[in-house]
Design a protein around this motif. Structure first.
Motif, PDB file in Angstrom:
ATOM      1  N   ARG A  67       0.858  -1.189   0.000  1.00  0.00           N
ATOM      2  CA  ARG A  67       0.000   0.000   0.000  1.00  0.00           C
ATOM      3  C   ARG A  67       0.895   1.241   0.000  1.00  0.00           C
ATOM      4  N   SER A  68       0.710   2.091  -0.978  1.00  0.00           N
ATOM      5  CA  SER A  68       1.673   3.175  -1.217  1.00  0.00           C
ATOM      6  C   SER A  68       1.868   4.109  -0.029  1.00  0.00           C
ATOM      7  N   ASP A  69       0.837   4.555   0.604  1.00  0.00           N
ATOM      8  CA  ASP A  69       0.990   5.543   1.668  1.00  0.00           C
ATOM      9  C   ASP A  69       0.728   4.987   3.062  1.00  0.00           C
ATOM     10  N   ALA A  70       0.549   3.700   3.168  1.00  0.00           N
ATOM     11  CA  ALA A  70       0.226   3.115   4.482  1.00  0.00           C
ATOM     12  C   ALA A  70       1.463   3.041   5.373  1.00  0.00           C
ATOM     13  N   ARG A  71       1.208   3.177   6.642  1.00  0.00           N
ATOM     14  CA  ARG A  71       2.207   2.966   7.674  1.00  0.00           C
ATOM     15  C   ARG A  71       1.771   1.742   8.466  1.00  0.00           C
ATOM     16  N   GLY A  72       2.653   1.218   9.290  1.00  0.00           N
ATOM     17  CA  GLY A  72       2.316   0.010  10.020  1.00  0.00           C
ATOM     18  C   GLY A  72       2.505   0.132  11.512  1.00  0.00           C
ATOM     19  N   ILE A  73       1.670  -0.584  12.243  1.00  0.00           N
ATOM     20  CA  ILE A  73       1.788  -0.715  13.693  1.00  0.00           C
ATOM     21  C   ILE A  73       1.737  -2.191  14.035  1.00  0.00           C
ATOM     22  N   PHE A  74       2.710  -2.635  14.827  1.00  0.00           N
ATOM     23  CA  PHE A  74       2.680  -3.959  15.438  1.00  0.00           C
ATOM     24  C   PHE A  74       2.411  -3.785  16.912  1.00  0.00           C
ATOM     25  N   ILE A  75       1.529  -4.618  17.443  1.00  0.00           N
ATOM     26  CA  ILE A  75       1.303  -4.683  18.882  1.00  0.00           C
ATOM     27  C   ILE A  75       1.543  -6.126  19.280  1.00  0.00           C
ATOM     28  N   SER A  76       2.512  -6.342  20.172  1.00  0.00           N
ATOM     29  CA  SER A  76       2.872  -7.696  20.578  1.00  0.00           C
ATOM     30  C   SER A  76       2.698  -7.856  22.085  1.00  0.00           C
ATOM     31  N   GLU A  77       2.096  -8.956  22.460  1.00  0.00           N
ATOM     32  CA  GLU A  77       1.981  -9.275  23.882  1.00  0.00           C
ATOM     33  C   GLU A  77       3.339  -9.649  24.462  1.00  0.00           C
ATOM     34  N   ILE A  86      15.865  -6.317  13.599  1.00  0.00           N
ATOM     35  CA  ILE A  86      16.787  -6.052  12.483  1.00  0.00           C
ATOM     36  C   ILE A  86      16.015  -5.959  11.172  1.00  0.00           C
ATOM     37  N   ASP A  87      15.080  -6.897  10.934  1.00  0.00           N
ATOM     38  CA  ASP A  87      14.289  -6.868   9.700  1.00  0.00           C
ATOM     39  C   ASP A  87      13.434  -5.608   9.620  1.00  0.00           C
ATOM     40  N   ILE A  88      12.828  -5.233  10.730  1.00  0.00           N
ATOM     41  CA  ILE A  88      11.973  -4.038  10.731  1.00  0.00           C
ATOM     42  C   ILE A  88      12.820  -2.791  10.502  1.00  0.00           C
ATOM     43  N   LYS A  89      13.992  -2.720  11.115  1.00  0.00           N
ATOM     44  CA  LYS A  89      14.862  -1.560  10.909  1.00  0.00           C
ATOM     45  C   LYS A  89      15.277  -1.434   9.442  1.00  0.00           C
ATOM     46  N   LYS A  90      15.513  -2.554   8.765  1.00  0.00           N
ATOM     47  CA  LYS A  90      15.851  -2.512   7.336  1.00  0.00           C
ATOM     48  C   LYS A  90      14.696  -1.928   6.521  1.00  0.00           C
ATOM     49  N   ALA A  91      13.480  -2.232   6.923  1.00  0.00           N
ATOM     50  CA  ALA A  91      12.304  -1.765   6.194  1.00  0.00           C
ATOM     51  C   ALA A  91      12.041  -0.274   6.398  1.00  0.00           C
ATOM     52  N   LEU A  92      12.592   0.305   7.465  1.00  0.00           N
ATOM     53  CA  LEU A  92      12.307   1.698   7.795  1.00  0.00           C
ATOM     54  C   LEU A  92      12.775   2.684   6.728  1.00  0.00           C
ATOM     55  N   SER A  93      13.703   2.297   5.884  1.00  0.00           N
ATOM     56  CA  SER A  93      14.140   3.208   4.824  1.00  0.00           C
ATOM     57  C   SER A  93      13.040   3.417   3.782  1.00  0.00           C
ATOM     58  N   GLN A  94      12.039   2.519   3.773  1.00  0.00           N
ATOM     59  CA  GLN A  94      10.972   2.619   2.783  1.00  0.00           C
ATOM     60  C   GLN A  94       9.584   2.780   3.385  1.00  0.00           C
ATOM     61  N   LYS A  95       9.385   2.288   4.591  1.00  0.00           N
ATOM     62  CA  LYS A  95       8.061   2.344   5.223  1.00  0.00           C
ATOM     63  C   LYS A  95       8.201   2.659   6.703  1.00  0.00           C
ATOM     64  N   LEU A  96       7.249   3.396   7.225  1.00  0.00           N
ATOM     65  CA  LEU A  96       7.241   3.697   8.650  1.00  0.00           C
ATOM     66  C   LEU A  96       6.500   2.580   9.379  1.00  0.00           C
ATOM     67  N   ILE A  97       7.194   1.939  10.297  1.00  0.00           N
ATOM     68  CA  ILE A  97       6.625   0.849  11.083  1.00  0.00           C
ATOM     69  C   ILE A  97       6.887   1.158  12.549  1.00  0.00           C
ATOM     70  N   ILE A  98       5.838   1.113  13.340  1.00  0.00           N
ATOM     71  CA  ILE A  98       5.922   1.463  14.753  1.00  0.00           C
ATOM     72  C   ILE A  98       5.606   0.229  15.591  1.00  0.00           C
ATOM     73  N   LEU A  99       6.425   0.008  16.622  1.00  0.00           N
ATOM     74  CA  LEU A  99       6.261  -1.149  17.499  1.00  0.00           C
ATOM     75  C   LEU A  99       5.672  -0.746  18.839  1.00  0.00           C
ATOM     76  N   PHE A 100       4.737  -1.553  19.298  1.00  0.00           N
ATOM     77  CA  PHE A 100       4.165  -1.412  20.634  1.00  0.00           C
ATOM     78  C   PHE A 100       4.177  -2.778  21.297  1.00  0.00           C
ATOM     79  N   THR A 101       4.159  -2.763  22.606  1.00  0.00           N
ATOM     80  CA  THR A 101       3.863  -3.980  23.351  1.00  0.00           C
ATOM     81  C   THR A 101       2.517  -3.764  24.034  1.00  0.00           C
ATOM     82  N   LEU A 102       1.875  -4.850  24.374  1.00  0.00           N
ATOM     83  CA  LEU A 102       0.603  -4.761  25.075  1.00  0.00           C
ATOM     84  C   LEU A 102       0.789  -4.025  26.402  1.00  0.00           C
TER      85      LEU A 102
END
Length: 136
Positions: A67-77, A86-102
Motif C-alpha cells: 500500500r503506497s501511503d500506508a504505515r504500520g503498527i505492530f502490537i505484541s503481547e 533487524i528486519d523491521i529496521k531494514k524496512a524503515l528506509s521505505q516504510k514507517l513501522i511502529i512497534l508497541f507492546t501490550l
C-alpha cells in the motif's frame, strides 16, 4: 483493541479481509486500520507466548509495502526478537513501522497520556533517530 482506539477517539476500521477478484478466496486478513494525523496505519496484534521473530512480522510488513501511503503498527503481547527488530529496521528506509507492546498500551490506559501522543513520540524517534521505541 477496537474499544481502546474508539475511547481514544481514533478513526478506526475494524478487522477486514481482502478477497481475490477471481474466486481466489481470502488473500489478506488485516486486524484493523486507524487514522491518526491524516496518516493511515495498518494494525497487527499478536498474542504469542514467545517474542515475535522475523516470520511473525514478515506478513504484516508485506501488507504495508503493498500500500503506497500506508504505515504500520505492530502490537505484541510478548515483545520482539533481535532478528525481527533487524528486519523491521531494514524496512524503515521505505516504510514507517511502529512497534508497541501490550504492556505499553495497558500503562497508557492507566496514565494520563494519549495514544496519539505516544504514537507521535515513536514516529519522531523512528524518523529522526532511526530508533524503534517500545517497552519490554
Amino acid at each position: 483493541m477496537n474499544h481502546f482506539f474508539e475511547s481514544e477517539k481514533i478513526l478506526l476500521r475494524e478487522s477486514f479481509t481482502i478477497t481475490g477478484e477471481n474466486n481466489e478466496g481470502v488473500i489478506q486478513q488485516i486486524d484493523g486500520a486507524i487514522e491518526v494525523s491524516n496518516h493511515h496505519y495498518l494494525v497487527e496484534m499478536k498474542w504469542c507466548k514467545e517474542a515475535l521473530g522475523p516470520g511473525d512480522v514478515a506478513q504484516h510488513m508485506m501488507r504495508i509495502f503493498l500500500r503506497s501511503d500506508a504505515r504500520g503498527i505492530f502490537i505484541s503481547e510478548s515483545g520482539y526478537t533481535d532478528a525481527a527488530i533487524i528486519d523491521i529496521k531494514k524496512a524503515l528506509s521505505q516504510k514507517l513501522i511502529i512497534l508497541f507492546t501490550l504492556k505499553e498500551l495497558v500503562l497508557l490506559l492507566e496514565g494520563d497520556d494519549s495514544f496519539e501522543s505516544l504514537l507521535k513520540s515513536k514516529v519522531e524517534a523512528v524518523q529522526l533517530d532511526g530508533r524503534l521505541l517500545y517497552a519490554l
